[in-house]
Design a protein around this motif. Structure first.
Motif, PDB file in Angstrom:
ATOM      1  N   PRO A 328       0.800  -1.231   0.000  1.00  0.00           N
ATOM      2  CA  PRO A 328       0.000   0.000   0.000  1.00  0.00           C
ATOM      3  C   PRO A 328       0.833   1.282   0.000  1.00  0.00           C
ATOM      4  O   PRO A 328       0.281   2.355  -0.187  1.00  0.00           O
ATOM      5  CB  PRO A 328      -0.788  -0.108   1.314  1.00  0.00           C
ATOM      6  N   ASN A 329       2.157   1.147   0.209  1.00  0.00           N
ATOM      7  CA  ASN A 329       2.974   2.363   0.316  1.00  0.00           C
ATOM      8  C   ASN A 329       3.502   2.763  -1.056  1.00  0.00           C
ATOM      9  O   ASN A 329       4.704   2.904  -1.262  1.00  0.00           O
ATOM     10  CB  ASN A 329       4.122   2.124   1.295  1.00  0.00           C
ATOM     11  N   SER A 330       2.573   2.971  -1.982  1.00  0.00           N
ATOM     12  CA  SER A 330       2.899   3.192  -3.390  1.00  0.00           C
ATOM     13  C   SER A 330       2.630   4.640  -3.774  1.00  0.00           C
ATOM     14  O   SER A 330       2.130   5.427  -2.964  1.00  0.00           O
ATOM     15  CB  SER A 330       2.064   2.236  -4.252  1.00  0.00           C
ATOM     16  N   ILE A 331       2.952   4.978  -5.037  1.00  0.00           N
ATOM     17  CA  ILE A 331       2.634   6.333  -5.524  1.00  0.00           C
ATOM     18  C   ILE A 331       1.146   6.583  -5.323  1.00  0.00           C
ATOM     19  O   ILE A 331       0.749   7.634  -4.814  1.00  0.00           O
ATOM     20  CB  ILE A 331       3.044   6.467  -7.012  1.00  0.00           C
ATOM     21  N   CYS A 332       0.285   5.638  -5.744  1.00  0.00           N
ATOM     22  CA  CYS A 332      -1.139   5.670  -5.372  1.00  0.00           C
ATOM     23  C   CYS A 332      -1.227   4.935  -4.045  1.00  0.00           C
ATOM     24  O   CYS A 332      -1.201   3.707  -3.997  1.00  0.00           O
ATOM     25  CB  CYS A 332      -1.993   4.996  -6.443  1.00  0.00           C
ATOM     26  N   ARG A 333      -1.321   5.697  -2.978  1.00  0.00           N
ATOM     27  CA  ARG A 333      -1.122   5.150  -1.646  1.00  0.00           C
ATOM     28  C   ARG A 333      -2.448   4.732  -1.011  1.00  0.00           C
ATOM     29  O   ARG A 333      -3.468   5.412  -1.154  1.00  0.00           O
ATOM     30  CB  ARG A 333      -0.452   6.213  -0.765  1.00  0.00           C
ATOM     31  N   HIS A 334      -2.424   3.621  -0.286  1.00  0.00           N
ATOM     32  CA  HIS A 334      -3.614   3.126   0.408  1.00  0.00           C
ATOM     33  C   HIS A 334      -3.284   2.888   1.872  1.00  0.00           C
ATOM     34  O   HIS A 334      -2.125   2.638   2.214  1.00  0.00           O
ATOM     35  CB  HIS A 334      -4.105   1.842  -0.270  1.00  0.00           C
ATOM     36  N   PRO A 335      -4.280   2.979   2.755  1.00  0.00           N
ATOM     37  CA  PRO A 335      -3.990   2.796   4.178  1.00  0.00           C
ATOM     38  C   PRO A 335      -3.352   1.441   4.447  1.00  0.00           C
ATOM     39  O   PRO A 335      -3.789   0.417   3.898  1.00  0.00           O
ATOM     40  CB  PRO A 335      -5.374   2.894   4.837  1.00  0.00           C
ATOM     41  N   ASN A 336      -2.332   1.445   5.278  1.00  0.00           N
ATOM     42  CA  ASN A 336      -1.703   0.197   5.700  1.00  0.00           C
ATOM     43  C   ASN A 336      -2.435  -0.288   6.943  1.00  0.00           C
ATOM     44  O   ASN A 336      -2.371   0.348   8.005  1.00  0.00           O
ATOM     45  CB  ASN A 336      -0.221   0.444   6.009  1.00  0.00           C
ATOM     46  N   GLU A 337      -3.156  -1.394   6.789  1.00  0.00           N
ATOM     47  CA  GLU A 337      -4.018  -1.874   7.878  1.00  0.00           C
ATOM     48  C   GLU A 337      -3.222  -2.262   9.120  1.00  0.00           C
ATOM     49  O   GLU A 337      -3.791  -2.396  10.207  1.00  0.00           O
ATOM     50  CB  GLU A 337      -4.865  -3.063   7.396  1.00  0.00           C
ATOM     51  N   GLU A 338      -1.932  -2.436   8.966  1.00  0.00           N
ATOM     52  CA  GLU A 338      -1.108  -2.798  10.133  1.00  0.00           C
ATOM     53  C   GLU A 338      -0.823  -1.586  11.019  1.00  0.00           C
ATOM     54  O   GLU A 338      -0.410  -1.733  12.160  1.00  0.00           O
ATOM     55  CB  GLU A 338       0.218  -3.418   9.661  1.00  0.00           C
ATOM     56  N   ASP A 339      -1.039  -0.379  10.490  1.00  0.00           N
ATOM     57  CA  ASP A 339      -0.768   0.842  11.255  1.00  0.00           C
ATOM     58  C   ASP A 339      -1.971   1.211  12.122  1.00  0.00           C
ATOM     59  O   ASP A 339      -3.120   0.887  11.801  1.00  0.00           O
ATOM     60  CB  ASP A 339      -0.462   2.008  10.315  1.00  0.00           C
ATOM     61  N   GLU A 340      -1.685   1.949  13.203  1.00  0.00           N
ATOM     62  CA  GLU A 340      -2.771   2.540  13.980  1.00  0.00           C
ATOM     63  C   GLU A 340      -3.540   3.509  13.084  1.00  0.00           C
ATOM     64  O   GLU A 340      -2.969   4.123  12.166  1.00  0.00           O
ATOM     65  CB  GLU A 340      -2.199   3.319  15.176  1.00  0.00           C
ATOM     66  N   LYS A 341      -4.839   3.687  13.395  1.00  0.00           N
ATOM     67  CA  LYS A 341      -5.696   4.516  12.528  1.00  0.00           C
ATOM     68  C   LYS A 341      -5.088   5.897  12.279  1.00  0.00           C
ATOM     69  O   LYS A 341      -5.053   6.382  11.150  1.00  0.00           O
ATOM     70  CB  LYS A 341      -7.076   4.655  13.181  1.00  0.00           C
ATOM     71  N   LEU A 342      -4.598   6.548  13.325  1.00  0.00           N
ATOM     72  CA  LEU A 342      -4.103   7.913  13.162  1.00  0.00           C
ATOM     73  C   LEU A 342      -2.687   7.978  12.590  1.00  0.00           C
ATOM     74  O   LEU A 342      -2.134   9.058  12.401  1.00  0.00           O
ATOM     75  CB  LEU A 342      -4.186   8.671  14.493  1.00  0.00           C
ATOM     76  N   ASP A 343      -2.089   6.826  12.336  1.00  0.00           N
ATOM     77  CA  ASP A 343      -0.809   6.788  11.617  1.00  0.00           C
ATOM     78  C   ASP A 343      -1.002   6.457  10.141  1.00  0.00           C
ATOM     79  O   ASP A 343      -0.039   6.449   9.378  1.00  0.00           O
ATOM     80  CB  ASP A 343       0.129   5.734  12.241  1.00  0.00           C
ATOM     81  N   GLN A 344      -2.235   6.164   9.750  1.00  0.00           N
ATOM     82  CA  GLN A 344      -2.464   5.726   8.375  1.00  0.00           C
ATOM     83  C   GLN A 344      -2.453   6.910   7.404  1.00  0.00           C
ATOM     84  O   GLN A 344      -2.882   8.011   7.739  1.00  0.00           O
ATOM     85  CB  GLN A 344      -3.804   4.992   8.275  1.00  0.00           C
ATOM     86  N   LEU A 345      -1.956   6.629   6.219  1.00  0.00           N
ATOM     87  CA  LEU A 345      -1.921   7.623   5.144  1.00  0.00           C
ATOM     88  C   LEU A 345      -2.573   7.015   3.909  1.00  0.00           C
ATOM     89  O   LEU A 345      -2.493   5.800   3.697  1.00  0.00           O
ATOM     90  CB  LEU A 345      -0.477   7.992   4.792  1.00  0.00           C
ATOM     91  N   GLN A 346      -3.185   7.873   3.087  1.00  0.00           N
ATOM     92  CA  GLN A 346      -3.634   7.417   1.775  1.00  0.00           C
ATOM     93  C   GLN A 346      -3.571   8.599   0.813  1.00  0.00           C
ATOM     94  O   GLN A 346      -3.481   9.754   1.237  1.00  0.00           O
ATOM     95  CB  GLN A 346      -5.054   6.862   1.808  1.00  0.00           C
ATOM     96  N   THR A 347      -3.602   8.307  -0.467  1.00  0.00           N
ATOM     97  CA  THR A 347      -3.677   9.385  -1.446  1.00  0.00           C
ATOM     98  C   THR A 347      -5.067   9.998  -1.361  1.00  0.00           C
ATOM     99  O   THR A 347      -6.040   9.417  -1.826  1.00  0.00           O
ATOM    100  CB  THR A 347      -3.384   8.865  -2.866  1.00  0.00           C
ATOM    101  N   ASN A 348      -5.124  11.177  -0.722  1.00  0.00           N
ATOM    102  CA  ASN A 348      -6.420  11.842  -0.537  1.00  0.00           C
ATOM    103  C   ASN A 348      -6.816  12.684  -1.738  1.00  0.00           C
ATOM    104  O   ASN A 348      -7.892  13.274  -1.751  1.00  0.00           O
ATOM    105  CB  ASN A 348      -6.365  12.739   0.699  1.00  0.00           C
ATOM    106  N   GLY A 349      -5.938  12.750  -2.691  1.00  0.00           N
ATOM    107  CA  GLY A 349      -6.259  13.473  -3.906  1.00  0.00           C
ATOM    108  C   GLY A 349      -5.104  13.373  -4.876  1.00  0.00           C
ATOM    109  O   GLY A 349      -3.954  13.275  -4.467  1.00  0.00           O
ATOM    110  N   SER A 350      -5.434  13.365  -6.163  1.00  0.00           N
ATOM    111  CA  SER A 350      -4.433  13.293  -7.221  1.00  0.00           C
ATOM    112  C   SER A 350      -4.698  14.469  -8.151  1.00  0.00           C
ATOM    113  O   SER A 350      -5.850  14.679  -8.559  1.00  0.00           O
ATOM    114  CB  SER A 350      -4.572  11.956  -7.954  1.00  0.00           C
ATOM    115  N   TYR A 351      -3.667  15.241  -8.465  1.00  0.00           N
ATOM    116  CA  TYR A 351      -3.869  16.501  -9.182  1.00  0.00           C
ATOM    117  C   TYR A 351      -2.876  16.635 -10.324  1.00  0.00           C
ATOM    118  O   TYR A 351      -1.674  16.422 -10.131  1.00  0.00           O
ATOM    119  CB  TYR A 351      -3.719  17.694  -8.222  1.00  0.00           C
TER     120      TYR A 351
END
Ligand SMILES: [Zn+2]
Length: 378
Positions: A328-351
């Motif tokens: 999930p830690n890619s250019i198009c990023r998705h939440p890593n389910e192994e992380d705590e909720k508030l440590d998770q990142l995702q691609t919230n927008g692509s511009y």
């Protein structure tokens, strides 16, 4: 062995449309329009930031003590910006203090991280992958600029379409409640992107002109030098990476820390940047200790785009920004389910900004889950 297809597209998820809001009138009037339209979203963003500050060890009382200093500081630095913040508070029914939490959120956040851990190993700012394309390698002879913006899932964003008499009209993505704009361009063909960086002095002195005020000043500029000045001329609370570009193809990547700045120019007419400092001559780099994937994302994007040298257009850029190498830690990023909720990142927008055509293509979600909407500056 079969080749792995890293560009698999999962269209089964939601397709939330990225909203656009036209802001007109005086700074105060623009703020009121913004506040009324996104009152619930602004309140949600305030709650989310307070939650993450608390999670990192900074309680509400400390946040509000900082905010009390930022309100007069912003007033001194940029009166129009302060007026627009007051309008957002009035329109949304929130307090000026709550709106200021959002507008100084970088400075408050890095300070919180610093207090939580001297080694800055507790907090993550925005993690993103950005690019700049000079016209020599596009198929259209256009200049392109853009990024995936990776941040906390659930944060509310929209696209501002600002019409002004005394400053340039502009189109920019912003977080609901933030005046600045973060990824955008103006009628003079000047655009900017933003990535998070971490260097060792971040958060030591939070009380400097907030980054979001600087971003609005970049987008107020008529010329490149006016766009660069707000980012490098005065000391900063924390670090960031900004590409500033002009529609004719001039562009510079600015790595900026509290006291120093690095300037990186395109190679083979292409710039890419993620979340580690590329030029270590004036500053160290900490972010890769937290998210080592930054070391792969910028070169990966560069390679994906260089393959299309001479043929780069919006479709090539969309495909590259949907890349899932290292998911999930890619250019198009998705939440890593192994992380705590508030440590998770995702691609919230692509511009993707076509500075030559003065339009932006954007999503409010990972770009593999939704179509890009088009926002034309008129
Ligand atoms: Zn994806």
């Amino acid at each position: 062995m079969d080749a792995v297809d890293y560009s698999l597209v999962d269209m089964s998820q939601q397709t939330t449309t990225l909203e656009k809001l036209e802001l007109t009138g005086s700074p105060h009037e623009r703020g009121v329009i913004h506040g009324e339209a996104f009152a619930d979203e602004i309140a949600s963003n305030v709650a989310l930031y307070l939650e993450i500050f608390e999670y990192k060890g900074t309680d509400e009382k400390t946040v509000y003590e900082q905010v009390d200093e930022f309100i007069p500081l912003i007033e001194d630095e940029n009166k129009e910006y302060a007026e627009e913040m007051k309008g957002i508070a009035e329109g949304s029914g929130l307090s000026l203090e709550e709106v200021t939490i959002l507008n100084a959120r970088y400075e408050v956040m890095y300070s919180a991280f610093k207090q939580a851990a001297d080694e800055l190993d507790e907090g993550l700012p925005d993690a993103c992958t950005a690019f700049g394309i000079q016209p020599e390698i596009s198929s259209t002879d256009h200049t392109y600029l853009g990024q995936n913006w990776d941040w906390m899932p659930g944060l509310e964003t929209f696209v501002m379409d600002i019409k002004r008499d005394n400053k340039p009209n502009m189109v920019a993505m912003t977080e609901a409640g933030i005046v600045g704009g973060k990824i955008g361009f103006n009628e003079h063909g000047i655009g900017m992107t933003l990535n998070g960086l971490i260097t060792e002095k971040d958060g030591e002195d939070p009380f400097n002109k907030p980054y979001h005020v600087r971003f609005r000043e970049v987008l107020d500029a008529r010329r490149m030098d006016e766009a660069i000045a707000p980012l490098i001329s005065t000391p900063r609370a924390c670090s960031a990476n900004v590409i500033v570009a002009h529609e004719v193809g001039e562009m510079v990547n600015l790595e900026i820390s509290p006291q120093s700045s690095n300037y990186i120019y395109p190679q083979n007419h292409l710039l890419t940047h993620a979340n580690h400092v590329e030029d270590r001559s004036t500053m160290n780099s900490e972010f890769e200790k937290l998210i080592p994937d930054t070391l792969c994302r910028a070169p990966r994007l560069k390679r994906l785009l260089a393959q299309h040298e001479g043929d780069i257009d919006v479709d090539v850029l969309k495909n590259a920004l949907q890349d899932h190498f290292g998911r999930p830690n890619s250019i198009c990023r998705h939440p890593n389910e192994e992380d705590e909720k508030l440590d998770q990142l995702q691609t919230n927008g692509s511009y993707i900004m076509d500075l030559t055509e003065k339009c932006m293509f954007g999503t409010g979600q990972p770009p593999c889950t939704t179509e890009y909407a088009e926002f034309q500056l008129t």
